[in-house]
Design a protein around this motif. Structure first.
Motif, PDB file in Angstrom:
ATOM      1  N   THR A   1      -3.159   4.614 -10.533  1.00 59.78           N
ATOM      2  CA  THR A   1      -3.051   3.652  -9.542  1.00 59.78           C
ATOM      3  C   THR A   1      -1.783   3.891  -8.620  1.00 59.78           C
ATOM      4  N   THR A   2      -0.809   4.419  -9.070  1.00 55.40           N
ATOM      5  CA  THR A   2       0.474   4.748  -8.285  1.00 55.40           C
ATOM      6  C   THR A   2       0.014   5.927  -7.695  1.00 55.40           C
ATOM      7  N   THR A   3      -0.724   6.930  -8.137  1.00 60.41           N
ATOM      8  CA  THR A   3      -1.103   7.906  -7.077  1.00 60.41           C
ATOM      9  C   THR A   3      -1.932   7.532  -5.977  1.00 60.41           C
ATOM     10  N   THR A   4      -3.056   6.774  -6.279  1.00 62.17           N
ATOM     11  CA  THR A   4      -3.839   6.395  -5.370  1.00 62.17           C
ATOM     12  C   THR A   4      -3.293   5.633  -4.158  1.00 62.17           C
ATOM     13  N   VAL A   5      -2.361   4.824  -4.417  1.00 63.55           N
ATOM     14  CA  VAL A   5      -1.560   3.796  -3.528  1.00 63.55           C
ATOM     15  C   VAL A   5      -0.720   4.716  -2.685  1.00 63.55           C
ATOM     16  N   ASN A   6       0.132   5.541  -3.502  1.00 65.37           N
ATOM     17  CA  ASN A   6       1.073   6.359  -2.622  1.00 65.37           C
ATOM     18  C   ASN A   6       0.414   7.583  -1.698  1.00 65.37           C
ATOM     19  N   LEU A   7      -0.498   7.901  -2.315  1.00 65.96           N
ATOM     20  CA  LEU A   7      -1.183   8.997  -1.710  1.00 65.96           C
ATOM     21  C   LEU A   7      -1.825   8.478  -0.262  1.00 65.96           C
ATOM     22  N   ALA A   8      -2.826   7.321  -0.534  1.00 66.01           N
ATOM     23  CA  ALA A   8      -3.312   6.616   0.479  1.00 66.01           C
ATOM     24  C   ALA A   8      -2.187   6.219   1.694  1.00 66.01           C
ATOM     25  N   SER A   9      -0.963   5.721   1.328  1.00 64.09           N
ATOM     26  CA  SER A   9      -0.203   5.464   2.221  1.00 64.09           C
ATOM     27  C   SER A   9       0.508   6.566   2.782  1.00 64.09           C
ATOM     28  N   ALA A  10       0.768   7.708   2.096  1.00 68.44           N
ATOM     29  CA  ALA A  10       1.489   9.035   2.712  1.00 68.44           C
ATOM     30  C   ALA A  10       0.400   9.392   3.809  1.00 68.44           C
ATOM     31  N   PHE A  11      -0.813   9.406   3.491  1.00 71.43           N
ATOM     32  CA  PHE A  11      -1.858   9.976   4.618  1.00 71.43           C
ATOM     33  C   PHE A  11      -1.924   8.931   5.687  1.00 71.43           C
ATOM     34  N   ALA A  12      -1.700   7.639   5.453  1.00 73.20           N
ATOM     35  CA  ALA A  12      -1.847   6.534   6.634  1.00 73.20           C
ATOM     36  C   ALA A  12      -0.822   6.854   7.500  1.00 73.20           C
TER      37      ALA A  12
ATOM     38  N   ALA B   1      -4.044  -1.662  -7.819  1.00 73.76           N
ATOM     39  CA  ALA B   1      -3.853  -1.038  -6.426  1.00 73.76           C
ATOM     40  C   ALA B   1      -4.067  -1.986  -5.308  1.00 73.76           C
ATOM     41  N   SER B   2      -4.783  -3.312  -5.618  1.00 73.10           N
ATOM     42  CA  SER B   2      -4.831  -4.184  -4.444  1.00 73.10           C
ATOM     43  C   SER B   2      -3.370  -4.655  -4.449  1.00 73.10           C
ATOM     44  N   THR B   3      -2.650  -5.081  -5.503  1.00 75.98           N
ATOM     45  CA  THR B   3      -1.385  -5.646  -5.631  1.00 75.98           C
ATOM     46  C   THR B   3      -0.592  -4.649  -4.896  1.00 75.98           C
ATOM     47  N   ALA B   4      -0.413  -3.352  -5.127  1.00 72.83           N
ATOM     48  CA  ALA B   4       0.548  -2.435  -4.750  1.00 72.83           C
ATOM     49  C   ALA B   4       0.384  -2.353  -3.286  1.00 72.83           C
ATOM     50  N   LEU B   5      -0.650  -2.690  -2.609  1.00 72.13           N
ATOM     51  CA  LEU B   5      -0.984  -2.539  -1.335  1.00 72.13           C
ATOM     52  C   LEU B   5      -0.977  -3.731  -0.749  1.00 72.13           C
TER      53      LEU B   5
ATOM     54  N   GLN C   1       4.296  -3.086  -2.334  1.00 71.74           N
ATOM     55  CA  GLN C   1       4.614  -2.106  -1.489  1.00 71.74           C
ATOM     56  C   GLN C   1       4.298  -0.645  -2.344  1.00 71.74           C
ATOM     57  N   SER C   2       3.850   0.012  -1.510  1.00 73.87           N
ATOM     58  CA  SER C   2       3.659   1.725  -1.954  1.00 73.87           C
ATOM     59  C   SER C   2       5.393   2.151  -1.731  1.00 73.87           C
ATOM     60  N   ILE C   3       5.553   3.084  -2.385  1.00 77.08           N
ATOM     61  CA  ILE C   3       6.584   3.647  -2.252  1.00 77.08           C
ATOM     62  C   ILE C   3       6.996   4.207  -0.930  1.00 77.08           C
ATOM     63  N   ILE C   4       6.153   4.565  -0.381  1.00 72.61           N
ATOM     64  CA  ILE C   4       6.256   5.198   0.909  1.00 72.61           C
ATOM     65  C   ILE C   4       6.803   3.927   2.130  1.00 72.61           C
ATOM     66  N   ALA C   5       6.297   2.903   1.735  1.00 69.62           N
ATOM     67  CA  ALA C   5       7.064   1.525   2.390  1.00 69.62           C
ATOM     68  C   ALA C   5       8.258   1.104   1.791  1.00 69.62           C
ATOM     69  N   TYR C   6       8.207   1.042   0.775  1.00 66.99           N
ATOM     70  CA  TYR C   6       9.374   0.232  -0.004  1.00 66.99           C
ATOM     71  C   TYR C   6      10.544   1.177  -0.066  1.00 66.99           C
ATOM     72  N   ASP C   7      10.415   2.409   0.035  1.00 61.71           N
ATOM     73  CA  ASP C   7      11.722   3.144   0.042  1.00 61.71           C
ATOM     74  C   ASP C   7      11.469   4.439   0.510  1.00 61.71           C
ATOM     75  N   PRO C   8      11.156   4.737   1.707  1.00 58.13           N
ATOM     76  CA  PRO C   8      10.611   5.978   2.507  1.00 58.13           C
ATOM     77  C   PRO C   8      11.391   7.161   2.198  1.00 58.13           C
ATOM     78  N   LYS C   9      12.861   7.169   2.075  1.00 62.70           N
ATOM     79  CA  LYS C   9      13.575   8.302   1.606  1.00 62.70           C
ATOM     80  C   LYS C   9      13.602   8.751   0.217  1.00 62.70           C
ATOM     81  N   SER C  10      13.061   8.056  -0.652  1.00 59.37           N
ATOM     82  CA  SER C  10      13.457   8.105  -1.975  1.00 59.37           C
ATOM     83  C   SER C  10      12.745   9.242  -2.454  1.00 59.37           C
ATOM     84  N   ALA C  11      13.192   9.934  -3.652  1.00 54.96           N
ATOM     85  CA  ALA C  11      12.313  11.189  -4.303  1.00 54.96           C
ATOM     86  C   ALA C  11      10.975  11.049  -4.492  1.00 54.96           C
ATOM     87  N   GLY C  12      10.674   9.622  -4.947  1.00 55.86           N
ATOM     88  CA  GLY C  12       9.331   9.584  -5.240  1.00 55.86           C
ATOM     89  C   GLY C  12       8.428   9.587  -3.952  1.00 55.86           C
TER      90      GLY C  12
END
Ligand code: ADP
Ligand code: MG
Length: 321
Positions: free
Chosen positions: A74-85, A102-106, A289-300
């Protein structure tokens, strides 16, 4: 005018320093590993932010699957989807897990009774009826799931077309919608049941997250056998195209060993980039939120963007027909 622009872009002449320059100045000649890490992250962030994501010539449909729970599907799905978006791609996520993580995280609420993928599978609604847009990214759509989906396995078990239900729904949605999706990600449930078969039926690629842990490869044989069965019996278009090592901890030998083990067995499909174990990644879903939105500069966030870029640059597997 000319001198102003030269000053701001050239730190040595006393203008504004970039983050990189500051880090280099502070940590440049020190042996500090924290400094080296920060500098490395800052460089990687810059590189991936400036990268050009090639747009796939046709929609890539990727099932994120592993029958083990807790490996990072789930973590991979939502964060990859967000990175591509974030990179400008149009993305659809199909949440095929009754847990609905995944619904929750997005950022999509999904209490029991919400029109969802459950109703789509059972033919009461179309995807168009139930699809929502992620509040953080305009080009990221989500078909949510609810706990009601847990009843679907039994409810569809006796239907003749029980493995075709998701495929039929996705095909008619793609034909009807004016949105041209670049990527569709399917977050699979941790099983090898009918819901997962439906997901593998519609996908053209499978991404298998592998947790850098003891027994990482246990059960992988069974998953690969199931995928081969799906390939040979009803989806010749399917490819196991990618494996991703998640929750990688650079400080442990174990993580390195797991990576090397996967590399030895599956050199063609293992992605070079790995996902670090990081608290920020596990915190993000509680803020919807995804990590891309939550902390865009973080290592994750950097790591998930790197994986997205690697996937984009590899392109879809080519089928010889
Ligand atoms: P799955 O969907 O395969 O069951 P999840 O994506 O839900 O796995 O991840 C399982 C748990 O591990 C979750 O609590 C998630 O927040 C956490 N997690 C996933 N990836 C990471 C990571 N890279 N670093 C830290 N925690 C992670
Ligand atoms: Mg999950």
């Amino acid at each position: 005018m000319t001198s102003v622009s030269r000053e701001t872009s050239d730190s040595s002449s006393g203008g504004i320093e970039s983050t990189n320059d500051v880090l280099r100045r502070i940590f440049g000649d020190s042996q500090s590993s924290l400094g080296a890490d920060l500098l490395d992250e800052s460089n990687r962030l810059q590189k991936v932010s400036n990268a050009d994501f090639p747009r796939p010539p046709r929609t890539r449909i990727v099932a994120v699957a592993n029958q083990k729970g807790g490996v990072g599907k789930t973590t991979t799905t939502v964060n990859l989807a967000s990175a591509f978006a974030e990179a400008g791609m149009r993305v659809l996520v199909l949440d095929m897990d009754p847990q609905g993580n995944a619904s929750t995280a997005l950022g999509i609420q999904h209490p029991s009774g919400t029109p969802s993928i459950y109703d789509v599978i059972e033919g009461r609604n179309t995807i168009e009826d139930v699809v929502k847009t992620c509040p953080d990214f305009d080009s990221l759509d989500v078909v949510p799931s609810t706990i009601d989906l847990s009843g679907a396995e039994l409810e569809i078990a006796t239907l003749d077309n029980r493995t075709e239900l998701l495929k039929e729904a996705v095909d008619s949605y793609i034909a009807a919608t004016s949105k041209k999706y670049d990527y569709i990600f399917i977050d699979c449930a941790p099983s090898l049941g009918l819901l997962v078969l439906n997901s593998l039926r519609v996908a053209r690629e499978v991404l298998i997250p592998i947790q850098a842990e003891y027994y990482a490869l246990e059960g992988l044989g069974q998953l690969l056998k199931t995928i081969q069965l799906v390939q040979s019996s009803f989806n010749p278009d399917l490819d196991i195209s990618m494996m991703l090592v998640t929750m990688y901890d650079r400080r442990t030998m174990l993580s390195k060993e797991v990576y090397e083990e996967v590399q030895r067995h599956y050199p063609q499909v293992l992605l070079k980039a790995t996902i670090p174990r990081a608290v920020r990644i596990s915190e993000a879903p509680s803020f919807a939120q995804s990590i891309i939105a939550y902390d865009p500069k973080s290592a994750g966030a950097i790591a998930y963007r790197e994986v997205a870029l690697e996937i984009a640059q590899r392109g879809a597997p080519v089928h010889e027909k």
